[in-house]
Design a protein around this motif. Structure first.
Motif, PDB file in Angstrom:
ATOM      1  N   ALA A 310       0.733  -0.997   0.094  1.00 52.75           N
ATOM      2  CA  ALA A 310      -0.037  -0.039  -0.010  1.00 52.75           C
ATOM      3  C   ALA A 310       0.991   1.117  -0.082  1.00 52.75           C
ATOM      4  O   ALA A 310       0.501   2.167  -0.882  1.00 52.75           O
ATOM      5  N   GLY A 311       2.035   1.280   0.832  1.00 56.70           N
ATOM      6  CA  GLY A 311       2.939   2.535   0.749  1.00 56.70           C
ATOM      7  C   GLY A 311       3.545   2.550  -0.479  1.00 56.70           C
ATOM      8  O   GLY A 311       3.802   3.838  -0.916  1.00 56.70           O
ATOM      9  N   LYS A 312       3.885   1.473  -1.388  1.00 54.53           N
ATOM     10  CA  LYS A 312       4.559   1.470  -2.348  1.00 54.53           C
ATOM     11  C   LYS A 312       3.547   2.422  -3.328  1.00 54.53           C
ATOM     12  O   LYS A 312       3.794   3.109  -4.294  1.00 54.53           O
ATOM     13  N   ALA A 313       2.223   2.004  -3.363  1.00 53.98           N
ATOM     14  CA  ALA A 313       1.184   2.455  -4.141  1.00 53.98           C
ATOM     15  C   ALA A 313       1.087   3.975  -4.049  1.00 53.98           C
ATOM     16  O   ALA A 313       1.019   4.669  -5.277  1.00 53.98           O
ATOM     17  N   VAL A 314       1.256   4.576  -2.865  1.00 50.41           N
ATOM     18  CA  VAL A 314       1.060   5.717  -2.677  1.00 50.41           C
ATOM     19  C   VAL A 314       2.637   6.703  -3.201  1.00 50.41           C
ATOM     20  O   VAL A 314       2.316   7.598  -3.729  1.00 50.41           O
ATOM     21  N   ALA A 315       3.646   5.894  -2.972  1.00 52.57           N
ATOM     22  CA  ALA A 315       5.059   6.582  -3.485  1.00 52.57           C
ATOM     23  C   ALA A 315       5.035   6.676  -4.967  1.00 52.57           C
ATOM     24  O   ALA A 315       5.636   7.545  -5.647  1.00 52.57           O
ATOM     25  N   LEU A 316       4.454   5.256  -5.661  1.00 58.04           N
ATOM     26  CA  LEU A 316       4.390   5.415  -7.095  1.00 58.04           C
ATOM     27  C   LEU A 316       3.561   6.473  -7.580  1.00 58.04           C
ATOM     28  O   LEU A 316       3.779   7.252  -8.476  1.00 58.04           O
ATOM     29  N   ARG A 317       2.305   6.777  -6.838  1.00 55.85           N
ATOM     30  CA  ARG A 317       1.647   7.970  -7.371  1.00 55.85           C
ATOM     31  C   ARG A 317       2.084   9.173  -7.180  1.00 55.85           C
ATOM     32  O   ARG A 317       2.052  10.120  -8.273  1.00 55.85           O
ATOM     33  N   HIS A 318       2.837   9.314  -6.174  1.00 53.42           N
ATOM     34  CA  HIS A 318       3.726  10.541  -5.845  1.00 53.42           C
ATOM     35  C   HIS A 318       4.561  10.818  -6.833  1.00 53.42           C
ATOM     36  O   HIS A 318       4.905  12.119  -7.379  1.00 53.42           O
ATOM     37  N   ALA A 319       5.427   9.909  -7.362  1.00 58.81           N
ATOM     38  CA  ALA A 319       6.480   9.871  -8.113  1.00 58.81           C
ATOM     39  C   ALA A 319       6.032  10.475  -9.651  1.00 58.81           C
ATOM     40  O   ALA A 319       6.797  10.945 -10.396  1.00 58.81           O
ATOM     41  N   ALA A 320       4.692  10.452  -9.862  1.00 62.07           N
ATOM     42  CA  ALA A 320       4.413  10.790 -11.177  1.00 62.07           C
ATOM     43  C   ALA A 320       3.673  12.015 -11.197  1.00 62.07           C
ATOM     44  O   ALA A 320       3.521  12.840 -12.361  1.00 62.07           O
ATOM     45  N   PRO A 322       3.841  16.501 -10.743  1.00 60.78           N
ATOM     46  CA  PRO A 322       4.849  17.503 -10.893  1.00 60.78           C
ATOM     47  C   PRO A 322       5.889  17.857  -9.749  1.00 60.78           C
ATOM     48  O   PRO A 322       6.914  18.234  -9.826  1.00 60.78           O
ATOM     49  N   ALA A 323       5.520  17.841  -8.671  1.00 58.46           N
ATOM     50  CA  ALA A 323       6.275  18.429  -7.409  1.00 58.46           C
ATOM     51  C   ALA A 323       7.311  17.530  -7.328  1.00 58.46           C
ATOM     52  O   ALA A 323       8.777  17.733  -6.939  1.00 58.46           O
ATOM     53  N   PHE A 324       7.191  16.052  -7.422  1.00 54.47           N
ATOM     54  CA  PHE A 324       8.476  15.207  -7.424  1.00 54.47           C
ATOM     55  C   PHE A 324       9.273  15.367  -8.543  1.00 54.47           C
ATOM     56  O   PHE A 324      10.709  15.367  -8.314  1.00 54.47           O
ATOM     57  N   ALA A 410      17.101  17.806  -1.092  1.00 52.45           N
ATOM     58  CA  ALA A 410      16.141  18.425  -2.168  1.00 52.45           C
ATOM     59  C   ALA A 410      14.679  18.457  -1.871  1.00 52.45           C
ATOM     60  O   ALA A 410      13.850  19.287  -2.483  1.00 52.45           O
ATOM     61  N   PHE A 411      14.205  17.980  -0.759  1.00 58.33           N
ATOM     62  CA  PHE A 411      12.750  17.834  -0.253  1.00 58.33           C
ATOM     63  C   PHE A 411      12.590  19.049   0.767  1.00 58.33           C
ATOM     64  O   PHE A 411      11.491  19.180   1.303  1.00 58.33           O
ATOM     65  N   TYR A 460      10.034  20.148   5.683  1.00 56.49           N
ATOM     66  CA  TYR A 460       9.938  19.704   4.336  1.00 56.49           C
ATOM     67  C   TYR A 460       8.928  20.368   3.463  1.00 56.49           C
ATOM     68  O   TYR A 460       7.956  20.910   4.026  1.00 56.49           O
ATOM     69  N   ARG A 461       9.038  20.328   2.286  1.00 57.01           N
ATOM     70  CA  ARG A 461       8.032  21.299   1.214  1.00 57.01           C
ATOM     71  C   ARG A 461       6.741  20.451   1.466  1.00 57.01           C
ATOM     72  O   ARG A 461       6.458  19.218   1.489  1.00 57.01           O
ATOM     73  N   GLU A 462       5.573  21.072   1.294  1.00 63.15           N
ATOM     74  CA  GLU A 462       4.352  20.606   1.423  1.00 63.15           C
ATOM     75  C   GLU A 462       4.217  19.831  -0.039  1.00 63.15           C
ATOM     76  O   GLU A 462       4.626  20.175  -1.235  1.00 63.15           O
TER      77      GLU A 462
END
Length: 463
Positions: A310-320, A322-324, A410-411, A460-462
């Motif tokens: 479940a955590g991987k799913a969240v991170a993968l969505r975040h990595a797509a 623009p902020a990432f 960077a974050f 850390y940045r929002e």
């Protein structure tokens, strides 16, 4: 080129509704569901505080340390708060071996959807033909491939550990080295991999598997050249992009997926996810998805951790998002600033610079070891790690290298001016220690604690 637009929108569009056909019941029901989950989480924290205050005190201490330190460890990035929350949603309590729709236990319908969600997001983010999201770590993904896709006495050709490779790439210390034959290529005097020399070694060794990538490689990997080398003898090609997966996802590092049969990565080093790994297939892989899945389960590990998935799913969505992508741009820019600051102070840097988040300091001709410099920096609030350099004259407990990374920085909610000041002070401290070997004669050390406190105070940045 930063990947955004259609791929990011595609990852964002992958929802549990799209995978299960269950309709979204609306904002009111979503808020009610969130309230119920939050209440359960709050109750759990309250019980933890009452039942195990010692552990809570340690968590508080770790948080305080984090607020006083500048993390320049190359293998670290700040875990997304949403990832931490996803890991506490209760999915980890489900026991269900196998894959979605083919479990060996009943009651897996919901975690089936969780796993499908993570898998679809991984495939879309990286442009992979198939993703297995069950590996417990990047090393576990590597070892599943090595044990599951190779036979006894097959030969593996990989980058030597002391030249930037990884333990799980069939180093002598890894258990898999007793099952397959290990041969290694090395970097040249310039610190770079000579792919023509690799191709010649492939023709000599005729490996079943060629591995590219490593844990101490500051330059971009030429996956196309490795593919040409592998094709000399029909070897399978595997890329380990654990250290640069965020850069790959955002187009700031060449992608292995058009060239490699198998790609592995951890999910915490740059993706801001949980401790875990991924095993993926390239667009034209000669490995079947079913064979990769069997290599992971039942070949190498059993019940997956659905909380981590479940955590991987969240991170993968975040990595797509623009902020990432913007953060990955800062990762590369800040690493370049640090490399330039070090070389400007006369400190040798392997390969003369970096293409990634990583900067490797060469202390072979200095009176101090990597361990000494690392310990002194930590005492002044800066975290790094000692690391071997090619043909290191010092033992592994000391090393002649120091490895920095700019993921965490960077974050942070800081600007380029402050970062420039900070990296100049870090470079100054390393240069003075490398020249004198005496902390008392290093004026740059005196300014580090205040600068570290300034960076840490920004948070850390929002997202």
């Amino acid at each position: 080129m930063v990947i955004a637009g259609r791929r990011g929108l595609a990852v964002d569009a992958v929802t549990s509704e799209a995978l299960t056909g269950a309709p979204d019941t609306g904002t009111t029901d979503r808020i009610a569901a969130l309230s119920a989950v939050a209440a359960a989480g709050g109750e759990g924290l309250a019980r933890l505080a009452a039942a195990d205050p010692a552990l809570v005190a340690l968590a508080h201490r770790q948080r305080e340390r984090r607020c006083r330190q500048l993390n320049l460890v190359a293998a670290a990035s700040p875990t997304l708060p949403a990832v931490l929350a996803a890991g506490a949603l209760g999915f980890g309590a489900v026991t269900a071996e196998g894959y979605p729709g083919q479990r060996y236990h009943s009651g897996a319908e919901t975690v089936d959807a969780v796993e499908r969600l993570a898998r679809a997001r991984a495939e879309l983010l990286f442009g992979a033909a198939h993703a297995n999201v069950q590996p417990a770590s990047g090393s576990a993904a590597n070892l599943a491939v090595l044990y599951g896709l190779l036979g006894p006495d097959d030969t593996v050709l990989s980058l030597e550990l002391s030249h930037g490779g990884h333990l799980s790439h069939v180093s002598g210390a890894a258990s898999v080295s007793r099952r397959v034959r290990a041969r290694h290529y090395r970097v040249g005097p310039d610190g770079l991999v000579d792919t023509d020399a690799v191709a010649a070694l492939v023709r000599e060794v005729r490996p079943r598997l060629l591995i590219c990538g490593g844990s101490a490689c500051p330059r971009a990997v030429d996956f196309a050249a490795f593919r040409r080398a592998a094709d000399e003898t029909g070897a399978l090609l595997m890329a380990d992009v654990s250290h640069v997966s965020g850069l790959v996802a955002t187009g700031l590092h060449p992608s292995p997926f058009d060239h490699c049969d198998v790609v592995t990565t951890s999910t915490y080093k740059q993706l801001r996810g949980p401790r875990g790994g991924l095993a993926l297939l390239g667009a034209r892989s000669r490995v079947r998805a079913a064979d990769l899945d069997r290599a992971v389960f039942p070949g190498f590990q059993g019940t997956p951790d659905f909380g981590a998935i479940a955590g991987k799913a969240v991170a993968l969505r975040h990595a797509a998002r623009p902020a990432f992508a913007a953060a990955m741009g800062r990762v590369v820019r800040y690493a370049g600033l640090l490399a330039d600051a070090l070389t400007g102070r006369g400190v040798p840097v392997l390969t003369g610079g970096t293409d990634t988040h990583m900067v490797l300091v060469d202390l072979r001709h200095a009176p101090v070891s990597g361990r000494y410099v690392c310990d002194v920096l930590e005492a002044h609030g800066v975290l790094a790690n000692r690391n071997p350099v090619p043909d290191d004259p010092r033992p592994v407990g000391q090393t002649s290298g120091l490895r920095f990374g700019t993921n965490d920085l960077a974050f942070r909610d800081v600007g380029d001016d402050l970062v420039t000041t900070v990296v100049a002070a870090v470079a100054g401290a390393v240069a003075e220690l490398a020249e004198t070997g005496d902390q008392a004669r290093c004026p740059s050390l005196a300014v580090l604690p205040d600068l570290v406190a300034e960076v840490a105070s920004r948070g850390y940045r929002e997202e």
